[in-house]
Scaffold this active site. Structure first.
Site, PDB file in Angstrom:
ATOM      1  CE  LYS A  38      -2.029  -1.291   3.878  1.00  0.00           C
ATOM      2  NZ  LYS A  38      -1.463  -2.349   4.026  1.00  0.00           N
ATOM      3  NE  ARG A 113      -4.939  -1.321   9.733  1.00  0.00           N
ATOM      4  CZ  ARG A 113      -3.789  -0.971   9.019  1.00  0.00           C
ATOM      5  NH1 ARG A 113      -3.753   0.181   8.562  1.00  0.00           N
ATOM      6  NH2 ARG A 113      -2.816  -1.825   8.881  1.00  0.00           N
ATOM      7  NE  ARG A 162       7.544  -2.818   6.310  1.00  0.00           N
ATOM      8  CZ  ARG A 162       6.249  -2.694   6.463  1.00  0.00           C
ATOM      9  NH1 ARG A 162       5.719  -2.012   5.564  1.00  0.00           N
ATOM     10  NH2 ARG A 162       5.551  -3.039   7.661  1.00  0.00           N
ATOM     11  NE  ARG A 195       5.856  -0.782  10.296  1.00  0.00           N
ATOM     12  CZ  ARG A 195       4.767  -0.608   9.349  1.00  0.00           C
ATOM     13  NH1 ARG A 195       4.803  -0.089   8.379  1.00  0.00           N
ATOM     14  NH2 ARG A 195       3.792  -1.285   9.709  1.00  0.00           N
ATOM     15  NE  ARG A 206       1.502  -5.297  10.972  1.00  0.00           N
ATOM     16  CZ  ARG A 206       2.851  -5.008  10.171  1.00  0.00           C
ATOM     17  NH1 ARG A 206       3.934  -5.583  10.845  1.00  0.00           N
ATOM     18  NH2 ARG A 206       2.718  -4.378   9.099  1.00  0.00           N
TER      19      ARG A 206
HETATM   20  P1  AP5 Z   1       4.755  -1.648   1.898  1.00  0.00           P
HETATM   21  O1  AP5 Z   1       4.536  -0.687   0.752  1.00  0.00           O
HETATM   22  O2  AP5 Z   1       5.730  -1.222   3.007  1.00  0.00           O
HETATM   23  O3  AP5 Z   1       3.681  -2.280   2.216  1.00  0.00           O
HETATM   24  P2  AP5 Z   1       2.317  -1.887   3.212  1.00  0.00           P
HETATM   25  O4  AP5 Z   1       0.989  -2.620   2.587  1.00  0.00           O
HETATM   26  O5  AP5 Z   1       2.200  -0.319   3.212  1.00  0.00           O
HETATM   27  O6  AP5 Z   1       2.489  -2.402   4.657  1.00  0.00           O
HETATM   28  P3  AP5 Z   1       2.250  -2.110   6.004  1.00  0.00           P
HETATM   29  O7  AP5 Z   1       3.181  -2.961   6.898  1.00  0.00           O
HETATM   30  O8  AP5 Z   1       2.765  -0.474   6.149  1.00  0.00           O
HETATM   31  O9  AP5 Z   1       0.963  -2.058   6.307  1.00  0.00           O
HETATM   32  P4  AP5 Z   1       0.092  -2.072   7.619  1.00  0.00           P
HETATM   33  O10 AP5 Z   1      -1.135  -1.862   7.070  1.00  0.00           O
HETATM   34  O11 AP5 Z   1       0.328  -3.330   8.447  1.00  0.00           O
HETATM   35  O12 AP5 Z   1       0.769  -0.920   8.383  1.00  0.00           O
HETATM   36  P5  AP5 Z   1       0.256   0.461   8.870  1.00  0.00           P
HETATM   37  O13 AP5 Z   1       1.475   1.372   8.987  1.00  0.00           O
HETATM   38  O14 AP5 Z   1      -0.638   0.885   7.839  1.00  0.00           O
HETATM   39  O15 AP5 Z   1       5.678  -2.949   1.247  1.00  0.00           O
HETATM   40  C1  AP5 Z   1       5.974  -3.805   2.227  1.00  0.00           C
HETATM   41  C2  AP5 Z   1       7.465  -4.520   1.873  1.00  0.00           C
HETATM   42  O16 AP5 Z   1       7.232  -5.083   0.512  1.00  0.00           O
HETATM   43  C3  AP5 Z   1       8.603  -3.100   1.393  1.00  0.00           C
HETATM   44  O17 AP5 Z   1       9.717  -3.804   1.615  1.00  0.00           O
HETATM   45  C4  AP5 Z   1       8.289  -3.251  -0.201  1.00  0.00           C
HETATM   46  O18 AP5 Z   1       9.660  -2.904  -0.563  1.00  0.00           O
HETATM   47  C5  AP5 Z   1       7.970  -4.542  -0.367  1.00  0.00           C
HETATM   48  N1  AP5 Z   1       7.396  -4.787  -1.741  1.00  0.00           N
HETATM   49  C6  AP5 Z   1       6.191  -3.595  -1.864  1.00  0.00           C
HETATM   50  N2  AP5 Z   1       5.791  -4.125  -3.153  1.00  0.00           N
HETATM   51  C7  AP5 Z   1       6.384  -5.107  -3.700  1.00  0.00           C
HETATM   52  C8  AP5 Z   1       6.493  -5.908  -4.867  1.00  0.00           C
HETATM   53  N3  AP5 Z   1       5.362  -5.622  -5.767  1.00  0.00           N
HETATM   54  N4  AP5 Z   1       7.092  -6.954  -5.000  1.00  0.00           N
HETATM   55  C9  AP5 Z   1       8.021  -7.224  -3.973  1.00  0.00           C
HETATM   56  N5  AP5 Z   1       8.372  -6.396  -2.726  1.00  0.00           N
HETATM   57  C10 AP5 Z   1       7.425  -5.406  -2.608  1.00  0.00           C
HETATM   58  O19 AP5 Z   1      -0.148   0.266  10.083  1.00  0.00           O
HETATM   59  C11 AP5 Z   1       0.585   0.042  11.148  1.00  0.00           C
HETATM   60  C12 AP5 Z   1      -0.324  -0.206  12.699  1.00  0.00           C
HETATM   61  O20 AP5 Z   1      -0.725   1.165  12.826  1.00  0.00           O
HETATM   62  C13 AP5 Z   1      -1.531  -1.109  12.632  1.00  0.00           C
HETATM   63  O21 AP5 Z   1      -0.975  -2.380  13.074  1.00  0.00           O
HETATM   64  C14 AP5 Z   1      -2.325  -0.523  13.656  1.00  0.00           C
HETATM   65  O22 AP5 Z   1      -2.182  -0.660  14.820  1.00  0.00           O
HETATM   66  C15 AP5 Z   1      -2.335   0.914  13.416  1.00  0.00           C
HETATM   67  N6  AP5 Z   1      -3.025   1.524  12.458  1.00  0.00           N
HETATM   68  C16 AP5 Z   1      -2.809   2.239  10.987  1.00  0.00           C
HETATM   69  N7  AP5 Z   1      -3.888   2.772  10.557  1.00  0.00           N
HETATM   70  C17 AP5 Z   1      -4.844   2.391  11.379  1.00  0.00           C
HETATM   71  C18 AP5 Z   1      -6.310   2.623  11.444  1.00  0.00           C
HETATM   72  N8  AP5 Z   1      -6.903   2.946  10.026  1.00  0.00           N
HETATM   73  N9  AP5 Z   1      -7.049   2.302  12.200  1.00  0.00           N
HETATM   74  C19 AP5 Z   1      -6.564   1.502  13.284  1.00  0.00           C
HETATM   75  N10 AP5 Z   1      -5.412   1.416  13.558  1.00  0.00           N
HETATM   76  C20 AP5 Z   1      -4.549   1.798  12.549  1.00  0.00           C
END
Ligand code: AP5
Length: 265
Positions: A38, A113, A162, A195, A206
């Site tokens: 994402k 979410r 990552r 992270r 997660r």
């Molecule tokens: P990356 O682009 O970082 O993936 P992502 O989908 O953004 O993953 P996240 O781990 O950031 O998502 P998340 O939803 O768990 O975390 P968030 O920060 O939102 O890519 C991942 C890796 O893969 C990278 O190394 C990249 O280089 C690689 N990659 C990407 N595309 C690729 C491809 N095509 N091929 C190969 N490699 C690839 O949330 C964190 C925490 O915050 C949650 O657990 C929760 O506690 C809280 N939180 C956040 N938002 C909310 C909300 N709205 N409501 C409640 N709690 C929330």
């Protein structure tokens, strides 16, 4: 002849970019499990269309880092891999959406979410954003909702591999996109970070939270005929190209309707 062609392409490229960064894009919602890409794809959209990325995860981590009241409340919840309560999220999202750079559109990464967050967003967009344009005229621009689908084992590799640069924010992956020098950023040489929630025990929490609380968000948008499903088990460039196609078609007045986009072989 070759020079002429090169110049022509370059000129066309400039015209294309000027159009992409001038027109209204509206809200773009990127859904998908942890590690689906994402954030990676949100950054591609930012670069192409000149609209800001709003990542609730980044906003929360920023609050944790600064030790704000919200950050103190969210820190332990995030460390366990659970979702932060909806009420804490609404405040940061609504204040961010009111900032001037969101006028032409924005990419939501990690929000909504829960089904409740999706309903809240619809109401907020209706009230605050969609009816408002710089000219003061009513100009509705419904959200584009893209769901990234990725195989489970691939997700684990993406999450455990990552790394990110604490200085410039650039993302790496030790399996798929390693830095030139181990653990150092190609751009500024900073030591790359892992992270804290990318540990295997937290990753499983997660993913469980995604299954139980976030999957219904896709159902919510499917019922509205807004959901576009993209096979994200491909290269970053291939996925980005498909997403740009979705956004461009939306801008040309293609209406709603769920779509499945299959892998270009
Ligand atoms: P990356 O682009 O970082 O993936 P992502 O989908 O953004 O993953 P996240 O781990 O950031 O998502 P998340 O939803 O768990 O975390 P968030 O920060 O939102 O890519 C991942 C890796 O893969 C990278 O190394 C990249 O280089 C690689 N990659 C990407 N595309 C690729 C491809 N095509 N091929 C190969 N490699 C690839 O949330 C964190 C925490 O915050 C949650 O657990 C929760 O506690 C809280 N939180 C956040 N938002 C909310 C909300 N709205 N409501 C409640 N709690 C929330």
């Amino acid at each position: 002849m070759a020079l002429y062609r090169q110049g022509e392409i370059r000129v066309k490229g400039i015209i294309l970019m000027a159009n992409e960064t001038a027109r209204n894009i509206g809200p773009v919602i990127v859904l998908g499990p942890p590690g689906a890409g994402k954030g990676t794809q949100a950054k591609r959209i930012v670069d192409r269309y000149g609209i800001p990325q709003i990542s609730t995860g980044d906003l929360l981590r920023d609050n944790v880092g600064r030790g704000t009241k919200l950050g103190l409340e969210a820190k332990a919840i995030m460390a366990r891999g659970e979702l932060v309560p909806d009420e804490l999220i609404y405040g940061i999202v609504s204040s961010r959406l009111r900032e001037a750079d969101c006028q032409r559109g924005f990419v939501l990464d990690g929000f909504p979410r829960t089904a409740a967050q999706a309903r809240w967003l619809d109401a907020a967009l209706e009230k605050e954003i969609l009816d408002k344009s710089q000219s003061g005229k009513s100009e509705k621009c419904p959200p584009i909702v893209i769901q990234l689908l990725v195989d489970y084992n691939q997700l684990l590799l993406r999450l455990t591999g990552r790394r990110s640069c604490p200085t410039c924010g650039r993302l790496y992956n030790i399996h798929f996109q390693p830095p030139r020098v181990d653990e150092l950023c190609d751009v500024d040489g900073s030591k790359l970070l892992t992270r804290s929630d990318d540990r295997e025990d937290v990753i499983s929490e997660r993913l469980a939270a995604y299954e139980s609380q976030t999957k219904p968000v896709a159902d919510y948008y499917r019922a509205q005929r807004r959901l576009v499903v993209v096979n994200a088990d491909r290269t970053m460039d291939e996925i980005a190209a498909q997403i740009f196609g979705v956004i461009d078609r939306h801008g040309q007045g293609a209406g709603g309707g769920n779509a499945q986009l299959e892998s270009a072989s």
